[in-house]
Design a protein around this motif. Structure first.
Motif, mmCIF file in Angstrom:
data_model
loop_
_atom_site.group_PDB
_atom_site.id
_atom_site.type_symbol
_atom_site.label_atom_id
_atom_site.label_comp_id
_atom_site.label_asym_id
_atom_site.label_seq_id
_atom_site.Cartn_x
_atom_site.Cartn_y
_atom_site.Cartn_z
ATOM 1 N N THR A 2 11.142 -5.885 -2.820
ATOM 2 C CA THR A 2 9.751 -5.440 -2.774
ATOM 3 C C THR A 2 9.339 -4.774 -4.075
ATOM 4 O OG1 THR A 2 9.895 -5.103 -0.387
ATOM 5 C CG2 THR A 2 8.079 -4.023 -1.528
ATOM 6 N N SER A 6 6.504 -5.954 -6.740
ATOM 7 C CA SER A 6 5.449 -5.016 -7.127
ATOM 8 C C SER A 6 5.346 -4.915 -8.640
ATOM 9 C CB SER A 6 5.733 -3.627 -6.529
ATOM 10 O OG SER A 6 5.653 -3.667 -5.122
ATOM 11 N N ASN A 9 3.650 -7.898 -9.909
ATOM 12 C CA ASN A 9 2.226 -7.815 -9.587
ATOM 13 C C ASN A 9 1.463 -6.985 -10.612
ATOM 14 O OD1 ASN A 9 -0.235 -7.913 -8.217
ATOM 15 N ND2 ASN A 9 0.302 -6.214 -6.870
ATOM 16 N N LYS A 150 -4.467 1.252 -11.603
ATOM 17 C CA LYS A 150 -3.306 1.861 -10.946
ATOM 18 C C LYS A 150 -3.590 3.315 -10.612
ATOM 19 C CE LYS A 150 1.593 2.975 -11.680
ATOM 20 N NZ LYS A 150 2.758 2.895 -12.603
ATOM 21 N N ASN A 183 -6.543 1.736 0.718
ATOM 22 C CA ASN A 183 -6.178 0.438 1.288
ATOM 23 C C ASN A 183 -7.350 -0.203 2.017
ATOM 24 O OD1 ASN A 183 -3.551 0.468 0.334
ATOM 25 N ND2 ASN A 183 -2.705 1.420 2.162
ATOM 26 N N ARG A 192 -7.750 -6.551 -5.659
ATOM 27 C CA ARG A 192 -6.296 -6.419 -5.811
ATOM 28 C C ARG A 192 -5.927 -5.038 -6.351
ATOM 29 N NH1 ARG A 192 -4.152 -10.701 -9.738
ATOM 30 N NH2 ARG A 192 -2.153 -9.773 -9.126
ATOM 31 N N THR A 193 -6.884 -4.379 -6.918
ATOM 32 C CA THR A 193 -6.630 -3.083 -7.550
ATOM 33 C C THR A 193 -7.450 -1.990 -6.873
ATOM 34 O OG1 THR A 193 -8.361 -3.533 -9.183
ATOM 35 C CG2 THR A 193 -6.112 -4.136 -9.779
ATOM 36 N N PHE A 195 -3.502 -0.707 -7.985
ATOM 37 C CA PHE A 195 -2.108 -0.737 -7.577
ATOM 38 C C PHE A 195 -1.793 0.679 -7.095
ATOM 39 C CE2 PHE A 195 2.400 -0.224 -8.472
ATOM 40 C CZ PHE A 195 2.959 -1.450 -8.147
ATOM 41 N N GLU A 197 0.637 3.625 -5.882
ATOM 42 C CA GLU A 197 2.015 4.100 -5.950
ATOM 43 C C GLU A 197 2.125 5.510 -5.380
ATOM 44 O OE1 GLU A 197 4.743 5.656 -9.596
ATOM 45 O OE2 GLU A 197 4.293 3.502 -9.664
ATOM 46 N N ASN A 223 1.951 -0.205 -2.778
ATOM 47 C CA ASN A 223 2.581 -1.186 -3.660
ATOM 48 C C ASN A 223 3.955 -0.747 -4.147
ATOM 49 O OD1 ASN A 223 -0.676 -1.425 -4.489
ATOM 50 N ND2 ASN A 223 0.384 -3.355 -4.054
ATOM 51 N N ARG A 224 4.133 0.559 -4.283
ATOM 52 C CA ARG A 224 5.415 1.040 -4.816
ATOM 53 C C ARG A 224 5.652 2.484 -4.404
ATOM 54 N NH1 ARG A 224 5.710 0.945 -11.082
ATOM 55 N NH2 ARG A 224 6.109 -1.300 -10.797
#
Length: 335
Positions: A2, A6, A9, A150, A183, A192-193, A195, A197, A223-224
């Motif tokens: 995963t 990520s 990605n 991000k 989310n 998509r953004t 990201f 974390e 994502n992470r």
């Protein structure tokens, strides 16, 4: 697996911001850095590949190992918007990454989404880091719409009891709600953004919850998850927050019972050639370890002239000669 996916990605997301001029600038940075390490001190004309900008220099929390939190600074300064846009306009052709974070809480600057949008439209990869306390639905929507690439959200525990041992004054559930808001709006706006974390700094107080945090990260569908070592002040004689897990400890015990950084401190630092920090007051600093702005190269009236002015180049030279002479470098893990 995963984590690997990520990483792939976020790499794909960042690739669209590369250009020939940015790649050429990165090569010039590397060339200047290598020659300087050979004592040729060839400070060729370069621009930073990344910069960190501090949207606000105050915070609502009181985290003990943070200079802002420890000072209990609840009010302060936000960066001048015109100075910010001027700097972006000056650097956008060669700047790849703009980090909206230094010490204060970025979301305390009401113009943060507008600032991110300006950088995004200028073709720059953008990121920020937050405690998530102000990440309500409206703010999350604005951040997604801004084009933010991000976001790092600090969650140093899996329940309120553990979380508040370090994030003093913070509410665990607000941080989780902030992630859920992000989310939701990513899905609603088909983006998509950013990201997303989760960052967990490993302390003695939360090291027993690492497994629980991994499960929580999966549940939140981030994502992470990043498990980070803690930067501690006055660590030489040990510290109550220092983790007992060597993998996540930044320091090791010496034969004499004192503590020191695990990594050897070399007389070099690529960060000083490739990036810089701009405080909310407009001071240009060598890096994020200059917490007290002790080595300001000047103010951002004209960033390019500051980045390679005599004071900046003299500081870089001093790092190559003896990095340990600077107190801020003695707590740095950068190689």
């Amino acid at each position: 697996m995963t984590q690997i996916l990520s990483s792939i990605n976020i790499s794909f997301i960042s690739l669209k911001y590369l250009s020939l001029k940015k790649i050429q600038n990165l090569f010039r940075i590397g060339f200047s850095y290598l020659l300087s390490r050979k004592n040729l001190f060839a400070y060729t004309k370069i621009h930073p590949f990344f910069i960190s900008i501090e949207p606000a220099d105050f915070c609502q929390l009181e985290c003990p190992e943070c200079p802002v939190g420890a000072s209990k600074r609840k009010q302060g300064k936000t960066i001048d918007f015109k100075a910010f846009t001027k700097t972006v306009d000056e650097l956008k052709l060669t700047l790849f990454h703009l980090i909206f974070y230094f010490q204060g809480e970025p979301l305390l600057n009401k113009k943060l989404p507008e600032m991110i949008s300006y950088a995004h439209q200028s073709g720059i990869f953008t990121s920020t880091s937050t405690n998530g306390q102000l990440l309500n639905s409206a703010t999350a929507k604005a951040l997604v719409q801004s084009g933010l690439d991000k976001i790092i959200i600090s969650v140093d525990g899996t329940n309120q009891k553990t979380y508040q041992k370090y994030r003093k004054g913070g509410r665990f559930e607000l941080a989780l709600e902030g992630i859920e808001h992000l989310n939701f709006w990513k899905k609603e706006l088909k983006s998509r953004t950013p990201f997303v974390e989760i960052q967990m700094v490993i302390f003695k107080t939360n090291e027993h919850q690492i497994s629980e945090m991994k499960l929580l990260a999966k549940k939140l569908k981030v994502n992470r998850l990043a498990l980070k070592s803690a930067q501690l002040y006055n660590f030489e004689n040990g510290h109550e927050l220092l983790t007992s897990i060597p993998k996540y400890a930044r320091y090791k015990m010496l034969p004499n019972g004192k503590y020191a950084l695990k990594n050897k401190l070399h007389n070099r630092c690529f960060r000083l050639w490739s990036g810089a920090v701009i405080t909310a007051k407009g001071d240009v600093l060598p890096c994020c370890f200059d917490k007290d702005a002790s080595h300001s190269f000047g103010n951002i009236d004209n960033f390019s002239s500051i980045f390679q002015n005599p004071k900046a180049n003299s500081f870089r030279t001093s790092i190559l000669e003896n990095r340990k002479q600077h107190q801020m470098c003695r707590n740095c893990t950068s190689k």
